[in-house]
Design a protein around this motif. Sequence first.
Motif, PDB file in Angstrom:
ATOM      1  N   SER A 415      44.396  -3.581 -60.864  1.00  0.00           N
ATOM      2  CA  SER A 415      44.778  -2.535 -60.104  1.00  0.00           C
ATOM      3  C   SER A 415      45.612  -2.944 -59.121  1.00  0.00           C
ATOM      4  O   SER A 415      45.797  -4.132 -58.685  1.00  0.00           O
ATOM      5  N   SER A 416      46.356  -2.025 -58.132  1.00  0.00           N
ATOM      6  CA  SER A 416      47.041  -2.123 -56.839  1.00  0.00           C
ATOM      7  C   SER A 416      46.135  -2.537 -55.985  1.00  0.00           C
ATOM      8  O   SER A 416      46.776  -3.079 -54.801  1.00  0.00           O
ATOM      9  N   ILE A 437      43.940   9.912 -62.616  1.00  0.00           N
ATOM     10  CA  ILE A 437      43.604   8.437 -62.575  1.00  0.00           C
ATOM     11  C   ILE A 437      45.037   8.038 -62.865  1.00  0.00           C
ATOM     12  O   ILE A 437      45.689   8.236 -64.068  1.00  0.00           O
ATOM     13  N   TYR A 438      45.712   7.449 -61.755  1.00  0.00           N
ATOM     14  CA  TYR A 438      46.885   6.899 -61.659  1.00  0.00           C
ATOM     15  C   TYR A 438      47.117   5.525 -62.615  1.00  0.00           C
ATOM     16  O   TYR A 438      46.221   4.569 -62.296  1.00  0.00           O
ATOM     17  N   TYR A 439      48.193   5.192 -63.356  1.00  0.00           N
ATOM     18  CA  TYR A 439      48.314   4.031 -63.814  1.00  0.00           C
ATOM     19  C   TYR A 439      49.751   3.747 -63.907  1.00  0.00           C
ATOM     20  O   TYR A 439      50.818   4.808 -64.037  1.00  0.00           O
ATOM     21  N   LEU A 440      50.192   2.676 -64.229  1.00  0.00           N
ATOM     22  CA  LEU A 440      51.393   2.058 -64.260  1.00  0.00           C
ATOM     23  C   LEU A 440      51.662   0.907 -65.718  1.00  0.00           C
ATOM     24  O   LEU A 440      50.752   0.010 -65.379  1.00  0.00           O
ATOM     25  N   LYS A 447      55.763  -7.889 -62.691  1.00  0.00           N
ATOM     26  CA  LYS A 447      56.697  -6.636 -62.849  1.00  0.00           C
ATOM     27  C   LYS A 447      55.849  -5.611 -62.341  1.00  0.00           C
ATOM     28  O   LYS A 447      56.356  -4.521 -61.665  1.00  0.00           O
ATOM     29  N   ALA A 448      54.749  -5.456 -62.712  1.00  0.00           N
ATOM     30  CA  ALA A 448      53.896  -4.467 -62.333  1.00  0.00           C
ATOM     31  C   ALA A 448      53.596  -4.056 -60.902  1.00  0.00           C
ATOM     32  O   ALA A 448      53.832  -3.306 -60.105  1.00  0.00           O
ATOM     33  N   ALA A 449      53.111  -5.545 -60.153  1.00  0.00           N
ATOM     34  CA  ALA A 449      53.149  -5.589 -58.723  1.00  0.00           C
ATOM     35  C   ALA A 449      54.153  -5.213 -58.077  1.00  0.00           C
ATOM     36  O   ALA A 449      53.803  -4.878 -56.887  1.00  0.00           O
ATOM     37  N   ALA A 450      55.364  -5.698 -58.469  1.00  0.00           N
ATOM     38  CA  ALA A 450      56.457  -5.450 -57.635  1.00  0.00           C
ATOM     39  C   ALA A 450      57.341  -4.038 -58.072  1.00  0.00           C
ATOM     40  O   ALA A 450      58.179  -3.857 -57.476  1.00  0.00           O
ATOM     41  N   GLY A 616      63.178  -5.006 -63.899  1.00  0.00           N
ATOM     42  CA  GLY A 616      63.137  -6.251 -64.633  1.00  0.00           C
ATOM     43  C   GLY A 616      64.191  -6.339 -65.763  1.00  0.00           C
ATOM     44  O   GLY A 616      64.010  -6.990 -66.989  1.00  0.00           O
ATOM     45  N   GLU A 617      65.128  -5.437 -65.948  1.00  0.00           N
ATOM     46  CA  GLU A 617      65.842  -4.987 -67.118  1.00  0.00           C
ATOM     47  C   GLU A 617      67.248  -5.489 -66.806  1.00  0.00           C
ATOM     48  O   GLU A 617      67.840  -5.545 -65.652  1.00  0.00           O
ATOM     49  N   PRO A 618      68.038  -6.118 -67.906  1.00  0.00           N
ATOM     50  CA  PRO A 618      69.566  -6.317 -67.628  1.00  0.00           C
ATOM     51  C   PRO A 618      70.505  -5.270 -67.352  1.00  0.00           C
ATOM     52  O   PRO A 618      69.890  -4.130 -67.727  1.00  0.00           O
ATOM     53  N   VAL A 619      71.305  -5.534 -66.454  1.00  0.00           N
ATOM     54  CA  VAL A 619      72.286  -4.225 -66.185  1.00  0.00           C
ATOM     55  C   VAL A 619      72.877  -3.753 -67.400  1.00  0.00           C
ATOM     56  O   VAL A 619      73.185  -4.858 -68.428  1.00  0.00           O
ATOM     57  N   GLU A 620      73.165  -2.281 -67.445  1.00  0.00           N
ATOM     58  CA  GLU A 620      73.960  -2.306 -68.901  1.00  0.00           C
ATOM     59  C   GLU A 620      75.305  -2.612 -68.966  1.00  0.00           C
ATOM     60  O   GLU A 620      75.733  -2.979 -70.115  1.00  0.00           O
ATOM     61  N   ASP A 621      76.104  -2.799 -67.930  1.00  0.00           N
ATOM     62  CA  ASP A 621      77.469  -3.002 -67.919  1.00  0.00           C
ATOM     63  C   ASP A 621      77.611  -4.451 -67.020  1.00  0.00           C
ATOM     64  O   ASP A 621      77.964  -4.224 -65.691  1.00  0.00           O
TER      65      ASP A 621
END
Length: 643
Positions: A415-416, A437-440, A447-450, A616-621
């Motif tokens: 968890s955080s 109960i919050y989750y990510l 990636k989750a922690a950031a 953490g994704e690539p930019v679309e363009d």
Amino acid sequence: MAKAGKKTSQNKETVATGAPQAFQAEVAKILSLMVHTVYSDRDVFVRELISNASDALDKLRYAAIASPALLEGAADLAITITPDKAAKTLMIADSGIGMTADELTSNLGTIARSGTEAFMKEAGAAGEGRPDRPDLIGQFGVGFYSAFMVADRVEVTSRKAGGAVAHSWASDGLGTFTVSAVGDGAAAKLRGTKIVLHLKKDALDYLEDWKITSVVKTYSDHIVHPIRLAIATDVARQINSGSAIWMRPKNEVTADQHKEFHASLGHALEPPALTIHYRAEGRQEFNVLLYVPGEKPFDLYDPERRGRQKLYVRRVFIADDAQLLPPYLRFVRGVIDSADMPLNLSREMLQNNPDVAAIRKSVGNRVLSELKKVAESDGAAFAKIWSNFAPVIKEGLYEDMERRDQLFEIARFRSSKGENVSLAGYVAGMKENQTAIYYLTAEDQAKAAASPQLEGYRGLDVEVLLLTDPVDSFWVRTALGFAGKPFKSVTQGAADLDQIRPVGEKVLDVETDAATAVLVAAVKQALGTKVSDVRVSKRLTDSAVCLVNDGMMDRTLEKLLARQKDPGVNISAPVLEINAGHGLIKGLAGVAADKGASAVEDAAHLLLDQAQVLEGEPVEDPTGFARRLTALMQKALQVPTRI
């Protein structure tokens, strides 16, 4: 030792006999490395060869229930070890099911070849429609090759039960082997398998009867079948107790005996992390000896998700994968021995037999109960178990509705705020007025922690579960909740932090002024269909932007399903949330209010690109991103476009 392979016709073998044949490439390259690295103790070659011999005897005993003629009038099922000091050889023989030439080639020419699966296909085809057709599915692993730790040449002679011809397999373990027919004589009449090891100079102590007896007592004392030591000056004598370890009282079995039996079940190098040993009495009587391994089995993520528990009926081996535990507990190894079931169980009967169903339910509940006890009494031991098997156990949260509450009790999460957080512990630490109960969900812990979506929750000291196993995205959508508290994604829908009383000094509610409203409209206009909405965030404190979903799925699940090319799933346009209190957003709001929407068009695209990078994704363009970023930097540095 006998492990079945492919039989192409009734009277014809498909391999060329007598001529040297090359090992398959994977064997020739790794055999030497394997025998010197997989096993650290040379003694285990005895255990491995005896274990294979025991399997061969079990298969013959089972097959003979339907076809007594396979015993050929010799019902004595035993393993015999014969040392020959003059020849410097050690022989381990069994009177089991035996192998054909094809089976010798396929099983002994490929490391980790599963011979029992082929045996099952052959026997199943021959007995199609019969209620007593065998259901033996096992594995012929690396164990046989441990013989090359002590031998510079290995010879295997075998005749299949019911067959007319014996064959021999021989190799020095350096790259080739031969398979040849055996002529008339005593060897040709042998039923079963005989392995002769030509021992290396530094392994001649295995010819001493005291050494053999000691190794068998240490590693194979539990084998049900008699293990006999034959020496020239004496009658062969039994050197194992012949008592099934699972039939003994719990207090009579030592930790070392459990360790060795566990190792014999699945070539495990580590001692078991948990041992479950008991006898059930009542409507059904059965003995259970199960182990949670101390390491991940090699087949943990096998797509077929087969169980690896051996089923016995009154000490008669029935099947290797009777599915006596749910698939998400497939890592549990061991034996279940019933006193009530019939010996001629078919696959269909295993699936539908009410006694089997009752045992399956009882044993599954017991395993979860034992895991819960460990979780409550020894946090460090359970943390290791959970670290190895969490992604598999959590499959049960998705598919086993009946036991979901039991699984929730043992489940642990990052968890955080920390590691190995239980749901009960999470609920006990919930903030005043917190209703969920919050989750990510994310692809990995970094990636989750950031994730910027956590900022508002961290600011209010609200704990968030970080779910990074692929199965998490599925079970959390179907779970109703825990202890009356629903699960809620912090990346889906609007944040409901207003109702939670702030703990720190920072108040997240930032009023949307006129300039910010103009910016929101301008960004939405510039991005068009790339986003489903643009709105002021109540979950951001440090980052300028983030992405969330307003649909039925959170973004992690959408991406996971889209990657699998699910025809019913497309990545939906996200919601872009902006932090009205961030200096960048305030500055852009002023520009939009003073100069109009066109003045922040490039900035709008850069904000979306920034939000994608944060996930953490690539930019679309990428081309557009580079052009806009270059122009922005040139303007900031007052660098001319052309020099």
